[in-house]
Design an enzyme around this catalytic site. Sequence first.
Site, mmCIF file in Angstrom:
data_model
loop_
_atom_site.group_PDB
_atom_site.id
_atom_site.type_symbol
_atom_site.label_atom_id
_atom_site.label_comp_id
_atom_site.label_asym_id
_atom_site.label_seq_id
_atom_site.Cartn_x
_atom_site.Cartn_y
_atom_site.Cartn_z
ATOM 1 N N CYS A 212 9.624 11.983 22.466
ATOM 2 C CA CYS A 212 9.588 10.681 21.426
ATOM 3 C C CYS A 212 9.550 11.852 19.858
ATOM 4 C CB CYS A 212 8.831 9.899 21.764
ATOM 5 S SG CYS A 212 7.160 10.051 21.457
ATOM 6 N N ARG B 66 3.706 1.985 22.044
ATOM 7 C CA ARG B 66 2.412 2.554 21.875
ATOM 8 C C ARG B 66 1.135 2.614 21.090
ATOM 9 N NH1 ARG B 66 3.088 7.920 17.168
ATOM 10 N NH2 ARG B 66 3.433 6.632 16.107
ATOM 11 N N ARG C 150 6.335 2.295 17.971
ATOM 12 C CA ARG C 150 5.242 2.693 16.967
ATOM 13 C C ARG C 150 4.791 1.289 15.966
ATOM 14 N NH1 ARG C 150 8.824 6.896 15.162
ATOM 15 N NH2 ARG C 150 7.910 8.695 15.547
ATOM 16 N N GLU D 55 0.535 15.476 22.868
ATOM 17 C CA GLU D 55 0.813 15.786 21.076
ATOM 18 C C GLU D 55 -0.222 16.724 20.818
ATOM 19 O OE1 GLU D 55 2.103 12.457 19.009
ATOM 20 O OE2 GLU D 55 0.093 11.145 19.455
ATOM 21 N N ASN E 279 6.494 16.416 17.425
ATOM 22 C CA ASN E 279 5.546 16.081 15.683
ATOM 23 C C ASN E 279 4.226 16.679 15.931
ATOM 24 O OD1 ASN E 279 8.317 14.658 15.557
ATOM 25 N ND2 ASN E 279 7.332 12.754 14.969
ATOM 26 N N ASP E 280 3.477 16.165 16.287
ATOM 27 C CA ASP E 280 1.882 16.370 16.325
ATOM 28 C C ASP E 280 1.918 17.749 16.776
ATOM 29 O OD1 ASP E 280 1.111 14.987 14.848
ATOM 30 O OD2 ASP E 280 0.806 12.649 15.740
ATOM 31 N N HIS F 133 10.326 8.098 -0.532
ATOM 32 C CA HIS F 133 10.421 7.231 -0.167
ATOM 33 C C HIS F 133 12.260 7.316 -0.287
ATOM 34 C CE1 HIS F 133 8.109 3.506 -0.430
ATOM 35 N NE2 HIS F 133 8.995 3.032 0.459
ATOM 36 N N ARG G 197 1.879 19.425 9.293
ATOM 37 C CA ARG G 197 2.585 18.629 10.011
ATOM 38 C C ARG G 197 4.093 17.748 8.375
ATOM 39 N NH1 ARG G 197 2.821 13.195 13.866
ATOM 40 N NH2 ARG G 197 4.861 12.700 12.301
HETATM 41 C C1 PEP Z 1 5.476 12.572 17.739
HETATM 42 O O1 PEP Z 1 3.869 13.250 17.367
HETATM 43 O O2 PEP Z 1 5.968 13.496 17.626
HETATM 44 C C2 PEP Z 1 4.981 11.227 17.340
HETATM 45 C C3 PEP Z 1 6.166 10.678 17.942
HETATM 46 O O3 PEP Z 1 4.113 10.588 17.095
HETATM 47 P P1 PEP Z 1 4.564 10.421 15.399
HETATM 48 O O4 PEP Z 1 5.597 11.232 14.563
HETATM 49 O O5 PEP Z 1 4.479 8.729 14.993
HETATM 50 O O6 PEP Z 1 3.265 10.933 14.947
HETATM 51 MG MG MG Z 2 2.198 11.871 16.857
#
Ligand code: PEP
Ligand code: MG
Length: 845
Positions: free
Chosen positions: A777, A614, A577, A706, A729-730, A470, A740
């Site tokens: 993104c 989203r 988000r 993703e 990220n995903d 945090h 992740r």
């Molecule tokens: C991602 O997965 O890259 C993404 C932008 O979505 P989140 O990080 O909110 O899962």
């Molecule tokens: Mg994601």
Amino acid sequence: MSATHPPFEIGAPLAGLIVPLDRVPDPVFAQKIVGDGVSIDPTSGELLAPMAGEVVQLHGAHHALTLRADNGVELLIHVGIDTVMLRGEGFAPLVHVGDRVERGQPLLRFDVDALAARARSLLTQIVVANMDAVTAIETCRGVVAAGAPLMRLTLAAAAPAASVAAGASPGAAESVQGDAVVLPNAQGLHARPAAVLAAAAKRYKSEIRLVRGGDEANAKSVVALMGLATRQGQSVHLTATGPDAAEAVAALARLVGQGCGEAAGTAAAASVAAAPAPATTVSAAADAGQLVGVSASPGLAVGSVVQLRELAIEVHEQGENPARERGRIEAAIHEARAQIEALIDPHAQSARAEILAAHLELLDDPDLLDQAIAGTSRGQSAAWAWREAYSGFALRLEGLDNALLRERASDIRDIGRRVLALLAGVQTSRLDIPAGSILIAEELSPSETAQIDRSKVLGFATTGGGATSHVAILARSLGIPAVCAVAEAALAIPEGTRVVLDGTRGLLHGNPSADELAAARARLARQAARRAEEASGAAAPAVTRDGHRIEVVANVRNAAEAAEAVQQGAEGVGLLRSEFLFEDRDSAPSEAEQAAAYEAVAHALGRQRTLVIRTLDVGGDKPLSYLPLPREDNPFLGLRGIRVGLDRPELLRAQLRAILRAAPHGHLHIMFPMIASVDEFIAAKAIALEAMAETGQHAKVGAMIEVPAAALLADVIAREADFFSIGSNDLTQYTLAMDRGHPKLARQADALHPAVLKMMALTVEGAHRHGRWVGVCGGIASDTLAVPLLIGLGVDELSVSVPAIAAVKAAVKRVSRSDCEALAREVLAMGTAQAVRARLSALAE
Ligand code: PEP
Ligand code: MG
């Protein structure tokens, strides 16, 4: 062939809540470097022998001891975290080394309350120190009574005689004796440095021993190393026999000389312990005066040390009369609320405001108040009853199998202490922090971090925490450098000392020379000049040197962040988000409430800037209390993202209608998360089309790419979708099959892995074939190193974190698209993320 043994039962040495080892806030235990087992958050203060055996080691500070059973199993019991620092105060041992004990026999006593006030944590670890003696460990869960069953061990066919057996067979014998090394560790080789040394020694085939005077210990055995009872300043040396003896002695001697990750002036615990690397890597990272931690928030600062310590708050158990005590609790809660409200600045960073708002909510928790009042009815003082109530709450949350709820426990402790301090009439936070300070603390609570005055505090370093804590998130939102999990030597740096804090590299330079200070200041000046230059150009569009425009937009969570993004030069929002609207509440927001929130974001952007909303991306690791989803074995592979929306179409429909109701106020787009197949996209879009018909509004509908399946079939999905945004990220997590959030895989789960890059290339190819645009993104878009590569892959839009907008725009302007395309071709042929990073770094120099 040896016969198999029946399971070997280990009893609980203390009463309390069983806590999985990976939640212990100390990497050597959490990462099982010392051994496997469990931890107990104790409620009793008499440590009972968990098995019959011999006491083979009792640390001089009396906080840790090791038992060896007749079957060879060695069990280390380590009371608390960093309790070695107490040098035995508060512990009363009842046994000696060499004693034989029966299961259940008291081994030592400690005063739980007194220790709780002084120790960083009372979590008590019970771990098998010679893991080669067991093949499996089964642990109990929940609350355990002292002496009740705690673990069942399946023994290896022949349990080796532990301490001496940890070494591997020497192979082609070469015997080497290393030079004498002076131990720098203030508490000698206690559990943590011993574990670091043993983990490093185990990488060598040779038999290795650490020698002190006439005593010696197997360097691969944590227990044996602790059993040497070494002290600071003692001279030790290493000997090794085996095929890699010389290499082992050289590397391990360096590691010992540097304090095995914790001594002042050398490489620190966190980096060594978090990812046990070859000893040579450790020495390469070391530099006199540098304390290594984990980067929590990037940036550089030169400032004066202010040491912050949590004061112990003494309270008496006995109250006056219940009504008066109850009145005190209510008054203190009232006062705490006023304090927090005074801290909430409507124009403040939203992460800070959110935390303070969450604290206000916790103050209103009726159960917490009821429990405290029940304590006063039993004759307890207000302070005592309140402490019992909030500590019990926090403890229960910490024991839950839900990361989000566990996180709330630190907020409960934080707000609980605020009220407790008021009840006890104690001033807990320092008010006299001078300008130009670098704060050093064991931990900073979320509210302490939220109260940091940016005009005075240049950065901070904590010995606790981690990059995902945090506090780290808050530091990033405050835009100040921070280092977590830094070596404990940081706590001993005198107040007022000039230090250099490098948040980017996770270093605290505790004793910089005049030259080093000057170099750091020069670097700061260069960075500031660069930032100013980037900021001055941030309002202009990002166009490459050969005239190709890249849209640079922002990832935001609400209207305040959207307004900030525009100020920083964002050309729109590429990812709203929407989860923020759904979290921390008891029921889903109504359609009208959602519409108003989306409208507010649209207003912050103005009609000319695109706003991509989203749809709700929850499920799996992001649960919602009012949306009960079945518990899943593999939550990341289960009901997540759009799968939740399709499973609960009424929720998705309401959100889509709300987005469309806000559509006239901006340039809104709808985007579905976690699309894995064209069918899913078509089904989700059908609901969007119905909502469009109902509301009479229209918006473009896109898909997040993703999931590898979506990237591979981008060409097919692009026929249905208006645009794509790559969630790197995903996409990285699913392409590489790496969680992740996994602390050990964090470095490998790199979006620059060529396999992930190929997925991105396929996505762009499929989209462009049908005239669709593609954004990125995920976090990689905010990394300026990656910008040329993403341009080269053909990405049209970069949606980045707000603080990165100016730097990303500047990075676009520095390159030409044709060079970027050549770079992408070159990099796509590479085999590893390291090779890609090295190539991009060379380009950036
Ligand atoms: C991602 O997965 O890259 C993404 C932008 O979505 P989140 O990080 O909110 O899962
Ligand atoms: Mg994601």
